[in-house]
Design a protein around this motif. Sequence first.
Motif, short mmCIF file in Angstrom:
data_model
loop_
_atom_site.label_atom_id
_atom_site.label_comp_id
_atom_site.label_asym_id
_atom_site.label_seq_id
_atom_site.Cartn_x
_atom_site.Cartn_y
_atom_site.Cartn_z
N TYR A 19 0.83 -1.20 0.00
CA TYR A 19 0.00 0.00 0.00
C TYR A 19 0.87 1.25 0.00
O TYR A 19 1.80 1.36 0.80
N GLU A 20 0.58 2.15 -0.93
CA GLU A 20 1.27 3.44 -0.98
C GLU A 20 0.25 4.56 -1.04
O GLU A 20 -0.78 4.42 -1.70
N THR A 21 0.54 5.65 -0.38
CA THR A 21 -0.37 6.78 -0.42
C THR A 21 0.41 8.07 -0.25
O THR A 21 1.62 8.07 -0.08
N GLY A 22 -0.30 9.18 -0.31
CA GLY A 22 0.34 10.49 -0.19
C GLY A 22 -0.73 11.56 -0.14
O GLY A 22 -1.76 11.38 0.50
N LEU A 96 -3.61 25.56 5.04
CA LEU A 96 -4.50 24.59 4.43
C LEU A 96 -3.82 23.22 4.50
O LEU A 96 -2.77 23.03 3.89
N ILE A 97 -4.41 22.31 5.24
CA ILE A 97 -3.85 20.97 5.34
C ILE A 97 -4.54 20.10 4.29
O ILE A 97 -5.74 19.84 4.36
N VAL A 98 -3.76 19.68 3.32
CA VAL A 98 -4.27 18.91 2.18
C VAL A 98 -4.43 17.45 2.60
O VAL A 98 -3.58 16.89 3.28
N GLY A 99 -5.53 16.85 2.16
CA GLY A 99 -5.78 15.46 2.51
C GLY A 99 -5.09 14.47 1.57
O GLY A 99 -4.10 14.77 0.93
N GLY A 100 -5.72 13.32 1.45
CA GLY A 100 -5.05 12.13 0.96
C GLY A 100 -4.74 11.31 2.20
O GLY A 100 -4.49 11.88 3.28
N HIS A 101 -4.76 10.00 2.09
CA HIS A 101 -4.53 9.17 3.28
C HIS A 101 -3.16 9.41 3.92
O HIS A 101 -2.97 9.12 5.09
N GLY A 102 -2.21 9.94 3.14
CA GLY A 102 -0.89 10.22 3.70
C GLY A 102 -0.94 11.10 4.93
O GLY A 102 -0.13 10.97 5.85
N ALA A 103 -1.93 12.00 4.96
CA ALA A 103 -2.06 12.92 6.10
C ALA A 103 -2.30 12.18 7.41
O ALA A 103 -1.95 12.67 8.49
N MET A 104 -2.88 10.98 7.32
CA MET A 104 -3.15 10.20 8.53
C MET A 104 -1.87 9.62 9.14
O MET A 104 -1.87 9.20 10.30
N TYR A 157 -13.34 13.11 5.92
CA TYR A 157 -13.74 11.98 5.08
C TYR A 157 -14.53 10.95 5.88
O TYR A 157 -14.05 10.40 6.87
N PRO A 158 -15.77 10.64 5.45
CA PRO A 158 -16.61 9.70 6.20
C PRO A 158 -16.11 8.26 6.11
O PRO A 158 -15.63 7.83 5.07
N GLU A 159 -16.28 7.55 7.18
CA GLU A 159 -15.90 6.13 7.22
C GLU A 159 -16.61 5.35 6.11
O GLU A 159 -16.01 4.46 5.49
N SER A 160 -17.85 5.68 5.84
CA SER A 160 -18.64 4.94 4.85
C SER A 160 -18.11 5.09 3.43
O SER A 160 -18.44 4.28 2.55
N MET A 161 -17.28 6.10 3.19
CA MET A 161 -16.75 6.34 1.85
C MET A 161 -15.36 5.73 1.64
O MET A 161 -14.84 5.76 0.53
N GLU A 162 -14.77 5.17 2.69
CA GLU A 162 -13.45 4.57 2.56
C GLU A 162 -13.52 3.35 1.62
O GLU A 162 -14.49 2.60 1.65
N PRO A 167 -9.98 0.36 5.57
CA PRO A 167 -9.99 0.62 7.02
C PRO A 167 -9.27 -0.44 7.84
O PRO A 167 -8.80 -0.15 8.95
N ASP A 168 -9.16 -1.65 7.30
CA ASP A 168 -8.50 -2.73 8.03
C ASP A 168 -7.01 -2.48 8.21
O ASP A 168 -6.39 -3.03 9.13
N ILE A 169 -6.40 -1.69 7.31
CA ILE A 169 -4.96 -1.45 7.42
C ILE A 169 -4.60 -0.02 7.81
O ILE A 169 -3.45 0.28 8.09
N LEU A 170 -5.60 0.87 7.84
CA LEU A 170 -5.34 2.24 8.27
C LEU A 170 -5.05 2.26 9.77
O LEU A 170 -5.54 1.41 10.52
N PRO A 171 -4.27 3.23 10.26
CA PRO A 171 -3.88 3.25 11.67
C PRO A 171 -5.02 3.60 12.62
O PRO A 171 -4.95 3.31 13.81
N TYR A 172 -6.07 4.23 12.11
CA TYR A 172 -7.23 4.61 12.92
C TYR A 172 -8.34 5.07 11.97
O TYR A 172 -8.11 5.24 10.77
#
Length: 222
Positions: A19-22, A96-104, A157-162, A167-172
């Motif tokens: 998995y890669e993100t940014g 402005l804090i830009v999203g993308g899963h990398g921010a997590m 970002y809503p949980e339902s849209m992931e 969600p199983d591998i995200l840290p929270y």
Amino acid sequence: MAKVLAVLSSGFKDAKNNYETGWWGEELFAPMELLEKAGHQVDLASPLGGKPEIDKHSLAKEYDPEGKYKTLYESGKADHTTALSEINPDEYDAVLIVGGHGAMYDLAKSEELHQIINSIYDNGNIVSAVCHGPAPLIWTKRPDGKSIITGLRVTGYPESMEPEGLPDILPYSLEGEMRKIADYTSEEKVIWGNEQLLTGRDPFSSEALGEELVKALEERNK
């Protein structure tokens, strides 16, 4: 003219789960375009400085059907960022804090970013974040030890849209953590929690968030 600091994830790789993100293209470029058109300056920063890793999915046809953000990315418009450690927050009217899963991952618990957010907020200026970008706000502590978003109406970002399985591998759970301390809702695209704090729900809220920032900066310059 106002100065806005856009903060991007440097990127994250999880070899175990392939998995890669940014950072997410539209969430930078849509607000940036509106801010620059209004005459404001947008500076870029990231934890490591240099060229941050974009989430390549954000440039796919599904999310960028006209190739607008792909063209901007390939032009090099986001190739050069300043390391967070070198940023003077007193120079900025907004962050402005830009999203993308990398921010997590690399933004969420960055003490350097928390200090920048607090300084900009303490100076009476605007703190904004879109999609997964609100992650650092959860852990930014005010002098009373509480999160900067405690008790405020916010979105993200809503949980339902992931995507399925992610969600199983995200840290929270972003939504889950925000709900613990703030008045979270996914019913609105953009929300002012107070006159200084603005959050946007998803990538498609980026333009609306940019419009709100432009209006707010215009009001402050009157």
